[in-house]
Design an enzyme around this catalytic site. Structure first.
Site, PDB file in Angstrom:
ATOM      1  N   LYS A 161      16.526  23.776  25.224  1.00 12.81           N
ATOM      2  CA  LYS A 161      16.882  24.241  23.870  1.00 12.81           C
ATOM      3  C   LYS A 161      15.626  24.558  23.041  1.00 12.81           C
ATOM      4  O   LYS A 161      15.546  25.606  22.403  1.00 12.81           O
ATOM      5  CB  LYS A 161      17.722  23.165  23.177  1.00 12.81           C
ATOM      6  CG  LYS A 161      17.946  23.355  21.685  1.00 12.81           C
ATOM      7  CD  LYS A 161      18.986  24.399  21.374  1.00 12.81           C
ATOM      8  CE  LYS A 161      19.114  24.550  19.861  1.00 12.81           C
ATOM      9  NZ  LYS A 161      20.024  25.605  19.472  1.00 12.81           N
ATOM     10  N   LYS A 229      10.267  22.833  13.097  1.00 12.95           N
ATOM     11  CA  LYS A 229      10.433  21.543  13.783  1.00 12.95           C
ATOM     12  C   LYS A 229      10.675  21.758  15.278  1.00 12.95           C
ATOM     13  O   LYS A 229      10.064  21.098  16.123  1.00 12.95           O
ATOM     14  CB  LYS A 229      11.616  20.775  13.167  1.00 12.95           C
ATOM     15  CG  LYS A 229      11.863  19.402  13.751  1.00 12.95           C
ATOM     16  CD  LYS A 229      13.279  18.888  13.446  1.00 12.95           C
ATOM     17  CE  LYS A 229      14.330  19.589  14.298  1.00 12.95           C
ATOM     18  NZ  LYS A 229      15.698  19.061  14.226  1.00 12.95           N
TER      19      LYS A 229
END
Lengths: 283, 283
Positions: A161, A229
């Site tokens: 991911k 992030k």
């Protein structure tokens, strides 16, 4: 995302107990979809065959599963825990180890796809965990996703991911730079975007972000601070694995500079502002 | 490409005089499509309403149009010259200025799309030049292309083309790095590619090059040396325009290192070898 995914579980015939920090949201969901409102994650796990978390980051997953009122305290041994949030792979591995000590199984299964795909059950789901655990999770995934991939061991769903998001973030930062270069060189930018979309330069980022960039419209679909992030997690993973990812490191620098320009809560297309700043040119 | 584009001109009813440095190729084309074989570019330009060049680089365009037997010497004043090769924008501007001194019009109109798109007349054509000149070129473009864009002044067709190729090259280099990072982190690479193709990381490069990269198959569709040349031209343009393009500069470094590994004549997907070299890992 979570409410839409839970709705598909209910539609597929699963009995769902829902917990949300905002009780009103859980109550509204139950009023619409049935099931029951849980007072705590521990309560939600009572009698459950599986527990699914969909939150913001690793600490939230840890709290929901292992905190004082965490699901681990309500679940019988052998219960399958599935986290579908995007968190750091290292967090997923640590949480998995803590759950294993309590006899609980864990699969990390982040998703790709926006709210519409969550709504119509066509998410891409990338699962990390043992063959047996992922097989147990499969019926739940089938209710929520279209493309379901077992990508590796526990934590590697998250790795895939964040690599995927880092590639998207990098393609988006490259697009931003290309638009600034085109502007500096005097070309017609809508034509440049049209060519990019129909050539070797085509990408989902061109399709999704070029239009908003031309308008300087940063209405948030995915916040810049969240994309930053994810890129940072990807870089931590790649560094720990001994493989440099310089393209993503360069993109990280631009997103971080855009953060410094106060764009944290804007869409990540606002990385354009950092590219404009580099050149001292506004497109 | 050139022979297929000329065939579409003939099909659209234009009388075509063809010149190729290899006379047999021109003769074979005429046997199939009609028209006439020209002995030189000068000969091809005799009586022509327009002259179209489709060659490898700026010096070849200059030779064909302005050399001793160049088309400029056979064309009547006012004739429209159209170059559809990919060359440096600065070369296009210089050639245009030399032609203008002789009373000849010039449009740069590089194309995007592979041989199949040239064959079925669905190329993307990005034209630079004056409104009047591009309007005159339009009927010819209509015979060869599907998406026809007037992107700016003379040379800016080339600018858009090299920006687009630089974005493609950068996305491809990013993909290569992502695959190496995935390998280092231990994830299943076909799954990673599948996720990339269905997520924010999707790009034409993932569709086209991820498969060959997994196989280390560098059968050339577009040579690495040609892609490196286009990225270098893009960087020259962006630097001259005062806008840095660091993502493309980083990609340039990787393609140049792949050149140093002897991959010049392989497909540009072989930039993977430079990414593997960075990490000391083979995917």
């Amino acid at each position: 995302m979570g409410s839409r995914m839970a709705a598909n579980l209910a539609r597929a015939g699963h009995e769902v107990a829902v917990y949300n920090r905002t009780a009103e949201k859980a109550e509204a969901w139950v009023a619409q979809h049935g099931g029951r409102v849980a007072a705590t994650p521990r309560d939600a796990a009572q009698g459950a065959a599986a527990v699914i978390t969909m939150v913001v980051d690793g600490p939230q997953v840890e709290q929901a599963l292992l905190g004082d009122d965490g699901a681990a305290h309500g679940a019988v041994p052998g219960t399958l825990m599935i986290d579908m949030s995007t968190i750091a792979p290292a967090d997923a591995r640590r949480i998995g180890a803590a759950l294993a000590e309590r006899g609980l199984a864990f699969v990390d299964a982040p998703v790709s796809g926006s709210s519409p795909k969550a709504e119509d059950g066509s998410l891409t789901i990338m699962a990390g965990g043992s063959d047996a655990d992922v097989a147990r999770a499969r019926p739940f995934f089938d209710a929520m996703g279209e493309k379901i991939l077992h990508v590796g061991e526990l934590g590697q769903g998250q790795t895939v991911k964040v690599i995927s998001n880092a590639v998207g973030a990098t393609n988006c930062a490259t697009l931003a730079q290309a638009l600034v270069v085109g502007k500096a060189a005097g070309v017609d930018l809508p034509s440049l975007v049209s060519v990019l979309g129909a050539s070797s330069g085509a990408s989902y980022m061109v399709t999704l972000k070029a239009g908003p960039m031309l308008e300087h419209d940063y209405t948030p679909l995915f916040r810049l601070e969240h994309m930053l992030k994810d890129v940072a997690i990807c870089l931590s993973e790649s560094e720990a694995a001994g493989a440099p990812f310089p393209a993503a490191a360069l993109a990280h620098e631009l997103y971080a500079a855009a953060m410094g320009r106060g764009l944290a809560e804007q869409d990540f297309a606002s990385v354009l502002e950092a590219a404009e700043g580099l050149a001292g040119i506004r497109i």
